[in-house]
Design an enzyme around this catalytic site. Structure first.
Site, PDB file in Angstrom:
ATOM      1  N   GLY A  60      -8.822  -6.697 -12.366  1.00  0.00           N
ATOM      2  CA  GLY A  60     -10.235  -5.951 -13.425  1.00  0.00           C
ATOM      3  C   GLY A  60     -11.593  -5.228 -12.693  1.00  0.00           C
ATOM      4  O   GLY A  60     -12.721  -5.350 -13.367  1.00  0.00           O
ATOM      5  N   TRP A  62     -12.705  -3.858 -10.326  1.00  0.00           N
ATOM      6  CA  TRP A  62     -12.952  -2.138 -10.531  1.00  0.00           C
ATOM      7  C   TRP A  62     -13.759  -1.481 -11.784  1.00  0.00           C
ATOM      8  O   TRP A  62     -14.443  -1.331 -11.504  1.00  0.00           O
ATOM      9  CB  TRP A  62     -12.063  -0.983  -9.899  1.00  0.00           C
ATOM     10  CG  TRP A  62     -11.271  -0.920  -8.282  1.00  0.00           C
ATOM     11  CD1 TRP A  62     -11.878  -1.738  -7.751  1.00  0.00           C
ATOM     12  CD2 TRP A  62     -10.973   0.301  -7.537  1.00  0.00           C
ATOM     13  NE1 TRP A  62     -11.456  -1.352  -6.396  1.00  0.00           N
ATOM     14  CE2 TRP A  62     -11.090  -0.223  -6.475  1.00  0.00           C
ATOM     15  CE3 TRP A  62     -11.342   1.386  -7.821  1.00  0.00           C
ATOM     16  CZ2 TRP A  62     -10.952   0.621  -5.285  1.00  0.00           C
ATOM     17  CZ3 TRP A  62     -11.026   2.378  -6.829  1.00  0.00           C
ATOM     18  CH2 TRP A  62     -10.470   1.534  -5.437  1.00  0.00           C
ATOM     19  N   ASP A  80      -2.307  -0.705 -16.059  1.00  0.00           N
ATOM     20  CA  ASP A  80      -1.806  -1.823 -14.798  1.00  0.00           C
ATOM     21  C   ASP A  80      -0.789  -2.279 -15.970  1.00  0.00           C
ATOM     22  O   ASP A  80       0.078  -2.395 -17.132  1.00  0.00           O
ATOM     23  CB  ASP A  80      -2.683  -3.213 -14.841  1.00  0.00           C
ATOM     24  CG  ASP A  80      -2.062  -3.194 -13.588  1.00  0.00           C
ATOM     25  OD1 ASP A  80      -3.411  -3.136 -12.276  1.00  0.00           O
ATOM     26  OD2 ASP A  80      -1.095  -3.877 -12.923  1.00  0.00           O
ATOM     27  N   ASP A  96       3.795   0.590 -17.657  1.00  0.00           N
ATOM     28  CA  ASP A  96       4.014   1.344 -16.282  1.00  0.00           C
ATOM     29  C   ASP A  96       3.437   2.792 -16.126  1.00  0.00           C
ATOM     30  O   ASP A  96       3.865   3.809 -17.179  1.00  0.00           O
ATOM     31  CB  ASP A  96       5.373   0.959 -15.534  1.00  0.00           C
ATOM     32  CG  ASP A  96       5.955   0.906 -14.519  1.00  0.00           C
ATOM     33  OD1 ASP A  96       4.695   2.433 -13.289  1.00  0.00           O
ATOM     34  OD2 ASP A  96       7.252   1.241 -14.455  1.00  0.00           O
ATOM     35  N   ASP A 121      -6.251   2.246  -7.532  1.00  0.00           N
ATOM     36  CA  ASP A 121      -5.816   0.664  -6.705  1.00  0.00           C
ATOM     37  C   ASP A 121      -4.552   0.795  -6.894  1.00  0.00           C
ATOM     38  O   ASP A 121      -4.301  -0.253  -6.050  1.00  0.00           O
ATOM     39  CB  ASP A 121      -6.977   0.279  -6.503  1.00  0.00           C
ATOM     40  CG  ASP A 121      -7.107  -0.572  -5.312  1.00  0.00           C
ATOM     41  OD1 ASP A 121      -7.449  -0.484  -4.593  1.00  0.00           O
ATOM     42  OD2 ASP A 121      -7.508  -1.584  -5.773  1.00  0.00           O
ATOM     43  N   LYS A 161      -5.639   5.056  -2.984  1.00  0.00           N
ATOM     44  CA  LYS A 161      -5.574   3.471  -2.033  1.00  0.00           C
ATOM     45  C   LYS A 161      -4.208   4.410  -2.218  1.00  0.00           C
ATOM     46  O   LYS A 161      -3.105   5.115  -2.195  1.00  0.00           O
ATOM     47  CB  LYS A 161      -4.879   2.778  -2.485  1.00  0.00           C
ATOM     48  CG  LYS A 161      -4.682   1.260  -1.776  1.00  0.00           C
ATOM     49  CD  LYS A 161      -4.116   0.538  -2.218  1.00  0.00           C
ATOM     50  CE  LYS A 161      -4.229  -0.347  -2.896  1.00  0.00           C
ATOM     51  NZ  LYS A 161      -5.345  -1.194  -2.470  1.00  0.00           N
TER      52      LYS A 161
HETATM   53  N1  SAM Z   1      -8.424  -2.401  -8.583  1.00  0.00           N
HETATM   54  C1  SAM Z   1      -7.926  -3.799  -9.111  1.00  0.00           C
HETATM   55  C2  SAM Z   1      -9.379  -4.301  -8.809  1.00  0.00           C
HETATM   56  O1  SAM Z   1     -10.262  -4.422  -8.827  1.00  0.00           O
HETATM   57  O2  SAM Z   1      -9.274  -5.888  -9.857  1.00  0.00           O
HETATM   58  C3  SAM Z   1      -6.652  -4.145  -8.228  1.00  0.00           C
HETATM   59  C4  SAM Z   1      -5.946  -3.456  -7.973  1.00  0.00           C
HETATM   60  S1  SAM Z   1      -4.223  -4.446  -7.430  1.00  0.00           S
HETATM   61  C5  SAM Z   1      -4.757  -3.620  -5.601  1.00  0.00           C
HETATM   62  C6  SAM Z   1      -2.796  -2.694  -7.948  1.00  0.00           C
HETATM   63  C7  SAM Z   1      -2.386  -3.797  -8.847  1.00  0.00           C
HETATM   64  O3  SAM Z   1      -1.451  -1.588  -9.529  1.00  0.00           O
HETATM   65  C8  SAM Z   1      -1.625  -4.016  -9.183  1.00  0.00           C
HETATM   66  O4  SAM Z   1      -2.755  -4.818 -10.754  1.00  0.00           O
HETATM   67  C9  SAM Z   1       0.033  -3.624  -9.818  1.00  0.00           C
HETATM   68  O5  SAM Z   1       0.072  -4.542 -11.064  1.00  0.00           O
HETATM   69  C10 SAM Z   1      -0.732  -2.800 -10.348  1.00  0.00           C
HETATM   70  N2  SAM Z   1       0.847  -1.833 -10.418  1.00  0.00           N
HETATM   71  C11 SAM Z   1       1.014  -1.071  -9.567  1.00  0.00           C
HETATM   72  N3  SAM Z   1       2.068  -0.126  -9.703  1.00  0.00           N
HETATM   73  C12 SAM Z   1       1.854   0.028 -10.537  1.00  0.00           C
HETATM   74  C13 SAM Z   1       2.766   1.092 -12.124  1.00  0.00           C
HETATM   75  N4  SAM Z   1       3.477   1.622 -12.086  1.00  0.00           N
HETATM   76  N5  SAM Z   1       1.755   1.341 -13.327  1.00  0.00           N
HETATM   77  C14 SAM Z   1       0.744   0.629 -13.395  1.00  0.00           C
HETATM   78  N6  SAM Z   1       0.286  -0.565 -12.362  1.00  0.00           N
HETATM   79  C15 SAM Z   1       0.841  -0.767 -11.230  1.00  0.00           C
END
Ligand code: SAM
Length: 215
Positions: A60, A62, A80, A96, A121, A161
């Protein structure tokens, strides 16, 4: 033995990290907040009252930054795979993004409202094998670009990203076909040794590529 030594080192690096310390002191859930703060300081994207989608929102960091900037008149929807502790003003969908049902839920939450900004992200769970991780990461970006085609208002923006490596040139081309201004941005808060960078697209043309190709 080797593993516990390296996880000990990871923990030490994490604890010593300037942005981890700042996030704790300033009440952000993740050091990632500083990446978005830098992106916004450079590109001035987040405006009061804006409608924003945050793909890969947990835990959370962002979302916290977005809510501070868009205020109570704004709309923020995050998605997420993981759970996220609620943040006032944020609509959160756990699921997902690549699957039909959560994707439809996301569209339904928007209820046809045009979106100003799509942020991603998202990062796949890394296997450590570059030939597996790189295409997975690129696929998430491509799906984010397609999603932005469907929901962004003309003039809107997309921040994803990405990782330097195979596929990044194609992704840049896809951005350039849609956005009037495209910039690669590596925030200071992004670790030097990481191949991570953010592609910032502004001035969405309002035309998806299939429409551009059919002209
Ligand atoms: N921006 C977030 C923050 O500031 O707290 C951090 C994000 S973290 C780097 C990447 C996130 O992408 C993870 O929590 C992961 O579960 C999510 N993620 C990866 N693949 C995903 C998907 N197919 N659907 C939803 N979320 C996904």
């Amino acid at each position: 033995m080797k593993k516990s030594k390296s996880s000990h080192q990871w923990l030490k690096n994490h604890e010593d990290d300037e942005y981890v310390k700042r996030a704790r002191a300033e009440g952000y859930r993740s050091r990632a907040s500083y990446k978005l703060l830098e992106i916004d300081a450079r590109f001035n994207l987040l405006k009061p009252g804006a409608t924003v989608i945050d793909l890969g929102a947990a835990p959370g960091g962002w979302c916290q930054v977005v809510i501070e900037k868009i205020g109570s008149q704004g709309t923020l929807i995050g998605i997420d795979l993981l759970e996220m502790e609620p943040i006032p003003g944020v609509t959160f969908i756990q699921g997902d993004f690549t699957e039909a049902e959560p994707f439809e839920q996301l569209l339904a939450s928007l209820d046809g409202r045009p979106v100003d900004l799509v942020f991603s992200d998202m990062a796949p769970n890394l296997s450590g094998v570059k030939n597996i991780d790189q295409p997975r990461a690129a696929h998430l970006v491509e799906l984010s670009i397609d999603f932005a085609d469907q929901v962004l208002r003309p003039g809107g923006g997309l921040v994803c990203k990405c990782f330097e490596g195979d596929g990044i040139q194609e992704i840049r081309q896809q951005y350039r076909a849609r956005y009037g201004a495209v910039v690669n941005f590596k925030p200071k808060a992004s670790r030097d040794k990481s191949r991570e960078l953010y592609l910032v697209g502004q001035s969405f043309s309002g035309k998806s590529v299939s429409r551009i190709e059919n002209r």
